[in-house]
Design an enzyme around this catalytic site. Structure first.
Site, PDB file in Angstrom:
ATOM      1  N   SER A   1      15.211   4.169  11.007  1.00  0.00           N
ATOM      2  CA  SER A   1      15.564   3.682   9.667  1.00  0.00           C
ATOM      3  C   SER A   1      14.965   4.608   8.599  1.00  0.00           C
ATOM      4  O   SER A   1      15.593   4.869   7.566  1.00  0.00           O
ATOM      5  CB  SER A   1      15.023   2.274   9.450  1.00  0.00           C
ATOM      6  OG  SER A   1      15.925   1.317   9.945  1.00  0.00           O
TER       7      SER A   1
ATOM      8  N   LYS B   1       9.914  -8.515   5.439  1.00  0.00           N
ATOM      9  CA  LYS B   1      10.871  -9.154   6.344  1.00  0.00           C
ATOM     10  C   LYS B   1      11.682 -10.173   5.561  1.00  0.00           C
ATOM     11  O   LYS B   1      11.209 -10.716   4.559  1.00  0.00           O
ATOM     12  CB  LYS B   1      10.134  -9.871   7.491  1.00  0.00           C
ATOM     13  CG  LYS B   1      10.971  -9.993   8.741  1.00  0.00           C
ATOM     14  CD  LYS B   1      11.021  -8.689   9.531  1.00  0.00           C
ATOM     15  CE  LYS B   1      11.863  -8.786  10.761  1.00  0.00           C
ATOM     16  NZ  LYS B   1      11.750  -7.563  11.575  1.00  0.00           N
TER      17      LYS B   1
ATOM     18  N   HIS C   1       0.838  -1.210   0.000  1.00  0.00           N
ATOM     19  CA  HIS C   1       0.000   0.000   0.000  1.00  0.00           C
ATOM     20  C   HIS C   1       0.865   1.249   0.000  1.00  0.00           C
ATOM     21  O   HIS C   1       0.408   2.335  -0.315  1.00  0.00           O
ATOM     22  CB  HIS C   1      -0.964  -0.007   1.196  1.00  0.00           C
ATOM     23  CG  HIS C   1      -0.295   0.199   2.514  1.00  0.00           C
ATOM     24  ND1 HIS C   1       0.462  -0.779   3.117  1.00  0.00           N
ATOM     25  CD2 HIS C   1      -0.236   1.278   3.331  1.00  0.00           C
ATOM     26  CE1 HIS C   1       0.939  -0.312   4.264  1.00  0.00           C
ATOM     27  NE2 HIS C   1       0.536   0.928   4.413  1.00  0.00           N
TER      28      HIS C   1
HETATM   29  P1  NAD Z   1      19.934  -9.741  18.859  1.00  0.00           P
HETATM   30  O1  NAD Z   1      20.367 -10.871  18.032  1.00  0.00           O
HETATM   31  O2  NAD Z   1      20.789  -8.520  18.918  1.00  0.00           O
HETATM   32  O3  NAD Z   1      19.667 -10.187  20.379  1.00  0.00           O
HETATM   33  C1  NAD Z   1      18.786 -11.182  20.777  1.00  0.00           C
HETATM   34  C2  NAD Z   1      19.253 -11.710  22.124  1.00  0.00           C
HETATM   35  O4  NAD Z   1      18.266 -12.618  22.639  1.00  0.00           O
HETATM   36  C3  NAD Z   1      20.578 -12.485  22.036  1.00  0.00           C
HETATM   37  O5  NAD Z   1      21.455 -12.014  23.032  1.00  0.00           O
HETATM   38  C4  NAD Z   1      20.148 -13.932  22.282  1.00  0.00           C
HETATM   39  O6  NAD Z   1      21.152 -14.696  22.915  1.00  0.00           O
HETATM   40  C5  NAD Z   1      18.943 -13.742  23.185  1.00  0.00           C
HETATM   41  N1  NAD Z   1      18.054 -14.905  23.209  1.00  0.00           N
HETATM   42  C6  NAD Z   1      17.750 -15.760  22.224  1.00  0.00           C
HETATM   43  N2  NAD Z   1      16.869 -16.686  22.643  1.00  0.00           N
HETATM   44  C7  NAD Z   1      16.619 -16.432  23.926  1.00  0.00           C
HETATM   45  C8  NAD Z   1      15.796 -17.032  24.914  1.00  0.00           C
HETATM   46  N3  NAD Z   1      15.039 -18.102  24.638  1.00  0.00           N
HETATM   47  N4  NAD Z   1      15.779 -16.495  26.154  1.00  0.00           N
HETATM   48  C9  NAD Z   1      16.525 -15.424  26.439  1.00  0.00           C
HETATM   49  N5  NAD Z   1      17.314 -14.790  25.542  1.00  0.00           N
HETATM   50  C10 NAD Z   1      17.372 -15.289  24.306  1.00  0.00           C
HETATM   51  O7  NAD Z   1      18.468  -9.383  18.308  1.00  0.00           O
HETATM   52  P2  NAD Z   1      17.691  -7.998  18.440  1.00  0.00           P
HETATM   53  O8  NAD Z   1      17.988  -7.195  17.234  1.00  0.00           O
HETATM   54  O9  NAD Z   1      17.915  -7.425  19.797  1.00  0.00           O
HETATM   55  O10 NAD Z   1      16.180  -8.496  18.285  1.00  0.00           O
HETATM   56  C11 NAD Z   1      15.456  -9.030  19.388  1.00  0.00           C
HETATM   57  C12 NAD Z   1      13.968  -8.956  19.074  1.00  0.00           C
HETATM   58  O11 NAD Z   1      13.612  -7.593  18.796  1.00  0.00           O
HETATM   59  C13 NAD Z   1      13.508  -9.753  17.855  1.00  0.00           C
HETATM   60  O12 NAD Z   1      12.198 -10.225  18.089  1.00  0.00           O
HETATM   61  C14 NAD Z   1      13.477  -8.718  16.748  1.00  0.00           C
HETATM   62  O13 NAD Z   1      12.590  -9.063  15.711  1.00  0.00           O
HETATM   63  C15 NAD Z   1      12.967  -7.514  17.535  1.00  0.00           C
HETATM   64  N6  NAD Z   1      13.268  -6.227  16.917  1.00  0.00           N
HETATM   65  C16 NAD Z   1      14.551  -5.855  16.619  1.00  0.00           C
HETATM   66  C17 NAD Z   1      14.783  -4.603  16.062  1.00  0.00           C
HETATM   67  C18 NAD Z   1      16.176  -4.091  15.790  1.00  0.00           C
HETATM   68  O14 NAD Z   1      16.316  -2.905  15.431  1.00  0.00           O
HETATM   69  N7  NAD Z   1      17.210  -4.879  15.966  1.00  0.00           N
HETATM   70  C19 NAD Z   1      13.705  -3.747  15.754  1.00  0.00           C
HETATM   71  C20 NAD Z   1      12.408  -4.157  16.077  1.00  0.00           C
HETATM   72  C21 NAD Z   1      12.202  -5.393  16.661  1.00  0.00           C
END
Ligand code: NAD
Length: 478
Positions: free
Chosen positions: A369, A112, A71
């Protein structure tokens, strides 16, 4: 219903969960079913496989890019590097991106990507090879470009991967002036933007601050208004978890617990974020931290400890009907995408508690972003044209006021008033304004309709309405 037919062949039901939330909210809108179906469905799902050379042989990598909604153009969304990633998950995350962008008025459709690998098992050279090949596959099918689809970091990826994508795209599109706008979350040296790395976590902290500042809502929860002294447990010490904790502490909260996949730690008096982070970096585990009163080898027990606010910032499906009964927090702030299942969310709301929904709570990343993309398209950093001009105007004003009043400011006061805004200050100002305005927009929708049970439903109503207007403006629906 679209959710059952589209996900029937898939191993998990994350997209189904998102559709369930969507359908629940759709009853509070007045759009025709055909239009709702169009908004709910994933427009394009590209699944591909490519080989990489590994050791003496080859390995075939599974990958996806899903564009949920056109959209608005371009579509936008991160790329997840995880050996657990699957088509259902990428579809769900793409859908959440559409709703997220609509809520915070970022003019993108949702998308995504996913690469099914555990990055820890690959060398840097292999990761570079995989990322560049993934980018080439997207270019071949027209699934990337500054006006088409713009990836960003997600779980398992960061600035390094984004710079490989930008370089590959630029190399294959010589002379394309806006090529660097093909991906965001790039390092500053490659025309990224100040403040992007911490944007999602900063946004999460601002969303929580806005929520707890509403005295009326906190009294209903039996909490005092304001972040001061609020006890928080954070799951995930990655980009989002670390920065959420950092800014929550800066805003006055106390982080009492951290959960990682190897275990969890807790101290009712608070844990030092950087000490915990450095301990994990040097030992490879959150466990064994000397500042903890108690530790759990079963990580999910950490979520169930005493606190006011729980911030799941790791992965989806962490709070389910199996553990919601043990969660003691009164507010769940969804830093991760999809951490709470519909059944768990319903039980939590039934108790009168608050969920700050993912599609709003973690929208700080896509907001900044958007600023990075604008910077790349305009080919000039924010503040570059007007910083000095602003400073000269402020200096003239201060000089004049000093002269007419006889009051002389000291150098600290002078600098505070005169200083022009840096790129980081402008980015943070735009981010803060977006998070504050969006929170109150959603809350108002909820307050105006007593049948709307949660902020998530209100957020869906807001985004469904906005996306519907876009389709109507295209002339597709009358
Ligand atoms: P990341 O890879 O930097 O960090 C994720 C962390 O979670 C890691 O340290 C990992 O070891 C830990 N982890 C994994 N499984 C786990 C569990 N079962 N219990 C506890 N800890 C666990 O990832 P991120 O970028 O911080 O993303 C985390 C979440 O945030 C995701 O759902 C992602 O979609 C969402 N998100 C990220 C962004 C971004 O800008 N990076 C933006 C919006 C949403």
């Amino acid at each position: 219903m679209a959710k059952s037919t589209e996900t029937a062949h898939l191993e998990t039901n994350f997209f189904g969960d998102v559709c369930e939330f969507f359908d629940h909210a759709a009853q509070f809108t007045s759009h025709p079913e055909g239009l709702l179906d169009q908004i709910r469905s994933c427009n394009s799902v590209y699944r591909f496989r490519f080989p990489i050379r590994r050791g003496n042989g080859f390995e075939v990598i599974d990958a996806w890019r899903v564009e949920h909604s056109h959209h608005k153009s371009p579509t936008k969304g991160g790329i997840r590097y995880s050996d657990m990633v699957n088509e259902d998950e990428v579809m769900a995350l793409a859908a959440l991106m559409s709703y997220k962008c609509a809520i915070v008025n970022v003019p993108f459709g949702g998308a995504k990507g996913g690469i099914k690998i555990n990055p820890k098992n690959y060398t840097v050279a292999e990761l570079e090879n995989i990322t560049r090949r993934y980018t080439v596959e997207l270019i071949k099918k027209n699934f990337i470009g500054p006006g088409i689809d713009v990836p960003a970091p997600d779980y398992g990826s960061g600035e390094r991967e984004m710079s490989w994508i930008a370089d590959t795209y630029q190399t294959m599109n010589p002379g394309q002036l806006d090529a660097l706008g093909c991906v965001t979350g790039k390092p500053l040296a490659l025309h990224g933007i100040a403040g992007r790395r911490e944007a999602t976590g900063r946004g999460v902290a601002i969303s929580i601050r806005e929520c707890v500042d509403v005295a009326e809502d906190m009294i209903k929860l039996g909490l005092t208004p304001g972040l001061d002294g609020k006890k928080v447990i954070v799951q995930g010490l990655g980009n989002v978890g670390y920065h959420s904790a950092k800014y929550l502490i800066e805003f006055g909260a106390t982080v009492v617990g951290f959960c990682e996949y190897e275990g969890a730690i807790y101290n009712e008096n608070g844990l030092d974020l950087d000490d915990v982070f450095n301990h994990r970096k040097s030992t490879g585990s959150i466990l064994g931290f000397s500042g903890a009163q108690v530790e759990f080898t079963n990580s999910s027990e950490g979520l169930e400890q005493l606190c006011d606010i729980l911030v799941p910032a790791a992965l989806e499906n962490q709070i389910t009907e199996h553990n919601i009964g043990n969660i003691k927090a009164k507010i769940i702030a969804e830093g991760a995408n999809g951490p709470t299942t519909p059944a768990a969310a319903a039980a939590f709301i039934e108790r009168g508690c608050i969920i700050i929904p993912d599609m709003y709570c973690n929208a700080g990343g896509v907001t900044v972003s958007y600023f990075e993309w604008l910077k790349n398209l305009s080919h000039v950093a924010f503040g570059r044209m007007d910083k000095r001009y602003e400073e000269t105007a402020n200096r003239n004003l201060v000089n004049m006021v000093e002269k007419t009043t006889g009051v002389t400011l000291d150098s600290v006061q002078r600098n505070l008033i005169i200083k022009g805004a840096t790129e980081l200050e402008l980015v943070n100002s735009g981010l803060e304004d977006t998070m504050i305005r969006s929170y109150h927009e959603i809350r108002e929708i909820k307050m105006n309709n007593p049948k709307i049970d949660s902020l998530r439903t209100a957020a869906f109503v807001s985004s469904i309405d906005k996306i519907a207007v876009s389709y109507m403006n295209m002339g597709i629906w009358p």
